[in-house]
Motif scaffolding. Structure first.
Motif, PDB file in Angstrom:
ATOM      1  N   VAL A  51       0.840  -1.200   0.000  1.00 58.96           N
ATOM      2  CA  VAL A  51       0.000   0.000   0.000  1.00 58.96           C
ATOM      3  C   VAL A  51       0.877   1.253   0.000  1.00 58.96           C
ATOM      4  N   ARG A  52       1.938   1.234   0.805  1.00 58.18           N
ATOM      5  CA  ARG A  52       2.847   2.377   0.840  1.00 58.18           C
ATOM      6  C   ARG A  52       3.466   2.631  -0.527  1.00 58.18           C
ATOM      7  N   ASN A  53       3.967   1.597  -1.164  1.00 60.44           N
ATOM      8  CA  ASN A  53       4.592   1.756  -2.477  1.00 60.44           C
ATOM      9  C   ASN A  53       3.588   2.210  -3.528  1.00 60.44           C
ATOM     10  N   PHE A  54       2.364   1.691  -3.467  1.00 62.34           N
ATOM     11  CA  PHE A  54       1.334   2.112  -4.415  1.00 62.34           C
ATOM     12  C   PHE A  54       0.963   3.574  -4.177  1.00 62.34           C
ATOM     13  N   ALA A  55       0.873   3.976  -2.915  1.00 61.68           N
ATOM     14  CA  ALA A  55       0.558   5.371  -2.594  1.00 61.68           C
ATOM     15  C   ALA A  55       1.680   6.296  -3.059  1.00 61.68           C
ATOM     16  N   HIS A  56       2.909   5.820  -3.005  1.00 58.19           N
ATOM     17  CA  HIS A  56       4.038   6.643  -3.461  1.00 58.19           C
ATOM     18  C   HIS A  56       3.930   6.960  -4.944  1.00 58.19           C
ATOM     19  N   THR A  57       3.352   6.085  -5.728  1.00 57.37           N
ATOM     20  CA  THR A  57       3.224   6.365  -7.160  1.00 57.37           C
ATOM     21  C   THR A  57       2.297   7.548  -7.414  1.00 57.37           C
ATOM     22  N   TYR A  58       1.345   7.795  -6.521  1.00 55.92           N
ATOM     23  CA  TYR A  58       0.410   8.899  -6.695  1.00 55.92           C
ATOM     24  C   TYR A  58       0.768  10.123  -5.854  1.00 55.92           C
ATOM     25  N   PHE A  59       1.335   9.904  -4.692  1.00 56.42           N
ATOM     26  CA  PHE A  59       1.514  10.995  -3.730  1.00 56.42           C
ATOM     27  C   PHE A  59       2.957  11.165  -3.275  1.00 56.42           C
ATOM     28  N   LYS A  60       3.923  11.015  -4.140  1.00 54.53           N
ATOM     29  CA  LYS A  60       5.329  11.107  -3.733  1.00 54.53           C
ATOM     30  C   LYS A  60       5.662  12.502  -3.201  1.00 54.53           C
ATOM     31  N   ARG A  61       5.170  13.541  -3.877  1.00 54.20           N
ATOM     32  CA  ARG A  61       5.450  14.910  -3.424  1.00 54.20           C
ATOM     33  C   ARG A  61       4.791  15.189  -2.070  1.00 54.20           C
ATOM     34  N   ALA A  62       3.557  14.720  -1.909  1.00 49.55           N
ATOM     35  CA  ALA A  62       2.866  14.907  -0.630  1.00 49.55           C
ATOM     36  C   ALA A  62       3.592  14.142   0.475  1.00 49.55           C
ATOM     37  N   PHE A  63       4.121  12.972   0.130  1.00 46.80           N
ATOM     38  CA  PHE A  63       4.870  12.194   1.117  1.00 46.80           C
ATOM     39  C   PHE A  63       6.146  12.919   1.513  1.00 46.80           C
ATOM     40  N   GLU A  64       6.844  13.520   0.556  1.00 45.40           N
ATOM     41  CA  GLU A  64       8.064  14.266   0.878  1.00 45.40           C
ATOM     42  C   GLU A  64       7.746  15.477   1.750  1.00 45.40           C
ATOM     43  N   PHE A  65       6.561  16.079   1.556  1.00 47.20           N
ATOM     44  CA  PHE A  65       6.177  17.229   2.382  1.00 47.20           C
ATOM     45  C   PHE A  65       5.833  16.797   3.803  1.00 47.20           C
ATOM     46  N   LEU A  66       5.602  15.502   4.010  1.00 51.32           N
ATOM     47  CA  LEU A  66       5.370  14.991   5.364  1.00 51.32           C
ATOM     48  C   LEU A  66       6.572  15.239   6.269  1.00 51.32           C
ATOM     49  N   GLN A  67       7.733  15.438   5.687  1.00 51.03           N
ATOM     50  CA  GLN A  67       8.926  15.736   6.485  1.00 51.03           C
ATOM     51  C   GLN A  67       8.704  16.999   7.306  1.00 51.03           C
ATOM     52  N   LEU A  68       7.925  17.942   6.761  1.00 51.72           N
ATOM     53  CA  LEU A  68       7.614  19.166   7.492  1.00 51.72           C
ATOM     54  C   LEU A  68       6.377  19.005   8.365  1.00 51.72           C
ATOM     55  N   LYS A  69       5.349  18.385   7.827  1.00 55.55           N
ATOM     56  CA  LYS A  69       4.072  18.308   8.532  1.00 55.55           C
ATOM     57  C   LYS A  69       4.079  17.325   9.695  1.00 55.55           C
ATOM     58  N   ASP A  70       4.586  16.139   9.460  1.00 51.48           N
ATOM     59  CA  ASP A  70       4.560  15.094  10.488  1.00 51.48           C
ATOM     60  C   ASP A  70       5.788  14.202  10.332  1.00 51.48           C
ATOM     61  N   PRO A  71       6.937  14.635  10.842  1.00 54.44           N
ATOM     62  CA  PRO A  71       8.172  13.878  10.634  1.00 54.44           C
ATOM     63  C   PRO A  71       8.156  12.480  11.242  1.00 54.44           C
ATOM     64  N   ALA A  72       7.441  12.279  12.339  1.00 53.03           N
ATOM     65  CA  ALA A  72       7.411  10.946  12.954  1.00 53.03           C
ATOM     66  C   ALA A  72       6.725   9.941  12.028  1.00 53.03           C
ATOM     67  N   THR A  73       5.641  10.349  11.391  1.00 51.41           N
ATOM     68  CA  THR A  73       4.958   9.474  10.431  1.00 51.41           C
ATOM     69  C   THR A  73       5.841   9.226   9.223  1.00 51.41           C
ATOM     70  N   TYR A  74       6.534  10.260   8.764  1.00 48.80           N
ATOM     71  CA  TYR A  74       7.433  10.115   7.622  1.00 48.80           C
ATOM     72  C   TYR A  74       8.510   9.069   7.916  1.00 48.80           C
ATOM     73  N   VAL A  75       9.113   9.148   9.081  1.00 46.30           N
ATOM     74  CA  VAL A  75      10.166   8.201   9.449  1.00 46.30           C
ATOM     75  C   VAL A  75       9.596   6.797   9.581  1.00 46.30           C
ATOM     76  N   ALA A  76       8.445   6.672  10.239  1.00 48.95           N
ATOM     77  CA  ALA A  76       7.847   5.353  10.436  1.00 48.95           C
ATOM     78  C   ALA A  76       7.481   4.695   9.106  1.00 48.95           C
ATOM     79  N   ILE A  77       6.947   5.481   8.171  1.00 45.09           N
ATOM     80  CA  ILE A  77       6.600   4.939   6.854  1.00 45.09           C
ATOM     81  C   ILE A  77       7.869   4.605   6.079  1.00 45.09           C
ATOM     82  N   SER A  78       8.882   5.429   6.201  1.00 42.51           N
ATOM     83  CA  SER A  78      10.126   5.205   5.457  1.00 42.51           C
ATOM     84  C   SER A  78      10.822   3.914   5.875  1.00 42.51           C
ATOM     85  N   ILE A  79      10.787   3.588   7.162  1.00 33.43           N
ATOM     86  CA  ILE A  79      11.509   2.402   7.634  1.00 33.43           C
ATOM     87  C   ILE A  79      10.594   1.196   7.787  1.00 33.43           C
TER      88      ILE A  79
END
Length: 181
Positions: A51-79
């Motif tokens: 699901v994460r990889n499929f979501a990245h195909t549509y929302f990669k830019r929004a996911f990168e902006f998560l670094q500012l909005k919610d860094p804990a979620t960004y890290v958890a999804i990344s690892i």
């Protein structure tokens, strides 16, 4: 149209469907999508990664902006699905801080009041201030973005006061020497 359900109750097929047709739904929220991937107990680890990889195909830019909005979620999804050590996580957080600074400077954003940084969220469950929107830098702001290149205003004020005292001492020394003559 509205989805009308919480993301963390969806199945893999429903995730794929809603991600693919996200523009049709007014209550589709990408941050909620990524958080739900972590919270969904109905999915196995491999399904969460799919699901994460499929979501990245549509929302990669929004996911990168998560670094500012919610860094804990960004890290958890990344690892997600990776075996990481404490040093790996620490390095990821250091890289995240560098990326935050790059994103802010590239977009020309001067304030740092985003997402989790704009609300009071301390560790105490009974805190009356939890969830309250706060101004960046206020005493109620529980956490804020800090970079190594930030100027420390406290040190600058201390330096200014120290120099002021030194100038007064020099004037007093000169005045006393003139009086002796």
């Amino acid at each position: 149209m509205e989805i009308g359900r919480q993301f963390n109750t969806l199945t893999v097929k429903e995730y794929f469907f809603y991600i693919e047709h996200n523009k049709k739904y007014t209550d589709f929220y990408t941050l909620g999508l990524y958080r739900s991937v972590l919270e969904n107990e109905n999915l196995s680890l491999t399904e969460k990664i799919e699901v994460r990889n499929f979501a990245h195909t549509y929302f990669k830019r929004a996911f990168e902006f998560l670094q500012l909005k919610d860094p804990a979620t960004y890290v958890a999804i990344s690892i997600l699905g990776q075996d990481t050590t404490v040093a790996d996580k620490q390095q990821l957080w250091e890289d995240l801080k560098i990326n935050q600074q790059k994103i802010l400077s590239s977009k020309g954003i001067k304030h740092r009041n985003f997402g989790v940084y704009s609300k009071h969220s301390c560790d105490y469950d009974n805190c009356i201030w939890n969830g309250v929107m706060v101004k960046s830098g206020s005493k109620l702001a529980y956490d804020s973005m800090h970079f190594k290149s930030d100027r420390n205003n406290y040190e600058a004020k201390e330096k200014s006061n120290r120099r002021k005292v030194e100038r007064k001492k020099v004037r007093q020394i000169i005045k006393s020497e003139l009086e002796e003559i």
